[in-house]
Design a protein around this motif. Sequence first.
Motif, PDB file in Angstrom:
ATOM      1  N   SER A   1       0.865  -1.183   0.000  1.00 18.64           N
ATOM      2  CA  SER A   1       0.000   0.000   0.000  1.00 18.64           C
ATOM      3  C   SER A   1       0.900   1.231   0.000  1.00 18.64           C
ATOM      4  O   SER A   1       2.042   1.187   0.448  1.00 18.64           O
ATOM      5  CB  SER A   1      -0.934   0.004   1.212  1.00 18.64           C
ATOM      6  OG  SER A   1      -0.195   0.092   2.413  1.00 18.64           O
ATOM      7  N   ALA A   2       0.362   2.334  -0.512  1.00 16.20           N
ATOM      8  CA  ALA A   2       1.168   3.548  -0.603  1.00 16.20           C
ATOM      9  C   ALA A   2       0.294   4.776  -0.421  1.00 16.20           C
ATOM     10  O   ALA A   2      -0.893   4.771  -0.751  1.00 16.20           O
ATOM     11  CB  ALA A   2       1.877   3.603  -1.956  1.00 16.20           C
ATOM     12  N   LYS A   3       0.917   5.815   0.129  1.00 18.72           N
ATOM     13  CA  LYS A   3       0.270   7.121   0.200  1.00 18.72           C
ATOM     14  C   LYS A   3       1.345   8.183   0.042  1.00 18.72           C
ATOM     15  O   LYS A   3       2.536   7.930   0.284  1.00 18.72           O
ATOM     16  CB  LYS A   3      -0.512   7.296   1.497  1.00 18.72           C
ATOM     17  CG  LYS A   3       0.334   7.398   2.748  1.00 18.72           C
ATOM     18  CD  LYS A   3      -0.541   7.607   3.976  1.00 18.72           C
ATOM     19  CE  LYS A   3       0.319   7.770   5.213  1.00 18.72           C
ATOM     20  NZ  LYS A   3      -0.465   8.047   6.397  1.00 18.72           N
ATOM     21  N   MET A   4       0.908   9.373  -0.359  1.00 18.04           N
ATOM     22  CA  MET A   4       1.858  10.452  -0.572  1.00 18.04           C
ATOM     23  C   MET A   4       1.335  11.707   0.096  1.00 18.04           C
ATOM     24  O   MET A   4       0.161  12.037  -0.018  1.00 18.04           O
ATOM     25  CB  MET A   4       2.051  10.706  -2.059  1.00 18.04           C
ATOM     26  CG  MET A   4       3.155  11.673  -2.346  1.00 18.04           C
ATOM     27  SD  MET A   4       3.482  11.722  -4.100  1.00 18.04           S
ATOM     28  CE  MET A   4       3.664  13.463  -4.314  1.00 18.04           C
ATOM     29  N   GLU A   5       2.246  12.378   0.817  1.00 20.12           N
ATOM     30  CA  GLU A   5       1.868  13.611   1.493  1.00 20.12           C
ATOM     31  C   GLU A   5       3.105  14.493   1.649  1.00 20.12           C
ATOM     32  O   GLU A   5       4.165  14.018   2.073  1.00 20.12           O
ATOM     33  CB  GLU A   5       1.284  13.278   2.873  1.00 20.12           C
ATOM     34  CG  GLU A   5       0.657  14.446   3.575  1.00 20.12           C
ATOM     35  CD  GLU A   5      -0.020  14.031   4.872  1.00 20.12           C
ATOM     36  OE1 GLU A   5      -0.042  14.862   5.780  1.00 20.12           O
ATOM     37  OE2 GLU A   5      -0.502  12.887   4.970  1.00 20.12           O
ATOM     38  N   ASN A   6       2.977  15.753   1.278  1.00 21.88           N
ATOM     39  CA  ASN A   6       4.044  16.742   1.445  1.00 21.88           C
ATOM     40  C   ASN A   6       5.387  16.296   0.869  1.00 21.88           C
ATOM     41  O   ASN A   6       6.428  16.443   1.518  1.00 21.88           O
ATOM     42  CB  ASN A   6       4.207  17.104   2.924  1.00 21.88           C
ATOM     43  CG  ASN A   6       2.974  17.744   3.502  1.00 21.88           C
ATOM     44  OD1 ASN A   6       2.258  18.465   2.805  1.00 21.88           O
ATOM     45  ND2 ASN A   6       2.692  17.469   4.759  1.00 21.88           N
ATOM     46  N   GLY A   7       5.365  15.714  -0.329  1.00 24.70           N
ATOM     47  CA  GLY A   7       6.606  15.325  -0.984  1.00 24.70           C
ATOM     48  C   GLY A   7       7.241  14.054  -0.456  1.00 24.70           C
ATOM     49  O   GLY A   7       8.387  13.754  -0.775  1.00 24.70           O
ATOM     50  N   LEU A   8       6.502  13.297   0.369  1.00 24.40           N
ATOM     51  CA  LEU A   8       7.018  12.040   0.899  1.00 24.40           C
ATOM     52  C   LEU A   8       6.089  10.902   0.492  1.00 24.40           C
ATOM     53  O   LEU A   8       4.899  10.918   0.808  1.00 24.40           O
ATOM     54  CB  LEU A   8       7.129  12.101   2.427  1.00 24.40           C
ATOM     55  CG  LEU A   8       7.793  10.896   3.086  1.00 24.40           C
ATOM     56  CD1 LEU A   8       9.276  10.827   2.723  1.00 24.40           C
ATOM     57  CD2 LEU A   8       7.627  10.960   4.593  1.00 24.40           C
ATOM     58  N   LEU A   9       6.635   9.942  -0.217  1.00 30.24           N
ATOM     59  CA  LEU A   9       5.894   8.745  -0.607  1.00 30.24           C
ATOM     60  C   LEU A   9       6.156   7.690   0.444  1.00 30.24           C
ATOM     61  O   LEU A   9       7.306   7.345   0.715  1.00 30.24           O
ATOM     62  CB  LEU A   9       6.361   8.263  -1.984  1.00 30.24           C
ATOM     63  CG  LEU A   9       5.724   6.993  -2.523  1.00 30.24           C
ATOM     64  CD1 LEU A   9       4.224   7.187  -2.748  1.00 30.24           C
ATOM     65  CD2 LEU A   9       6.404   6.587  -3.829  1.00 30.24           C
ATOM     66  N   GLU A  10       5.096   7.203   1.062  1.00 31.11           N
ATOM     67  CA  GLU A  10       5.209   6.185   2.106  1.00 31.11           C
ATOM     68  C   GLU A  10       4.631   4.880   1.566  1.00 31.11           C
ATOM     69  O   GLU A  10       3.482   4.819   1.175  1.00 31.11           O
ATOM     70  CB  GLU A  10       4.424   6.625   3.340  1.00 31.11           C
ATOM     71  CG  GLU A  10       4.519   5.663   4.492  1.00 31.11           C
ATOM     72  CD  GLU A  10       3.737   6.164   5.698  1.00 31.11           C
ATOM     73  OE1 GLU A  10       2.634   5.617   5.943  1.00 31.11           O
ATOM     74  OE2 GLU A  10       4.223   7.079   6.379  1.00 31.11           O
ATOM     75  N   ILE A  11       5.469   3.853   1.546  1.00 32.93           N
ATOM     76  CA  ILE A  11       5.053   2.551   1.028  1.00 32.93           C
ATOM     77  C   ILE A  11       5.165   1.533   2.156  1.00 32.93           C
ATOM     78  O   ILE A  11       6.213   1.414   2.789  1.00 32.93           O
ATOM     79  CB  ILE A  11       5.935   2.109  -0.159  1.00 32.93           C
ATOM     80  CG1 ILE A  11       5.879   3.156  -1.275  1.00 32.93           C
ATOM     81  CG2 ILE A  11       5.498   0.741  -0.669  1.00 32.93           C
ATOM     82  CD1 ILE A  11       6.855   2.895  -2.400  1.00 32.93           C
TER      83      ILE A  11
END
Length: 143
Positions: free
Chosen positions: A115-125
Amino acid sequence: MSNYNYSIEDSLKSLESLFGFETKKEGIYPIGNPISRSLMKTDIFDKGNKYLLNIEVPSFEKKDIKLSLKDGYLIVSAERKTEIKKDEVLYAERFLGAVERQFYVGDKIKKEDISAKMENGLLEILISKPKPSKTEIDSISIS
């Protein structure tokens, strides 16, 4: 054009020599060229039953980032397009074009495990760790 891709073993040796420790032989390992590594800086964490990858993707929009899984590799690619009038540019440092990072995750990881999300220039996987397979022992009779 030079090929900057490195094998997993090369990456592990580089980490070991750079930081002076022996790396684990299981887990997630980054693969890729120096330009992509410098533009998509990554931290990898072991969170118990999951791995967490934090990837810096400043000034990329969510629509410009693609994730794919192929042959045991998680591929993170992004492309930055900007209309620049070359005759108006005096000096430019910002990167334009495509970048890609590959992470060896093994062949037991499936699309549903990621799963992945992106917020404030940070991609979190988040990647779920594969459940240990039970090794069944088949007995063979001796005649």
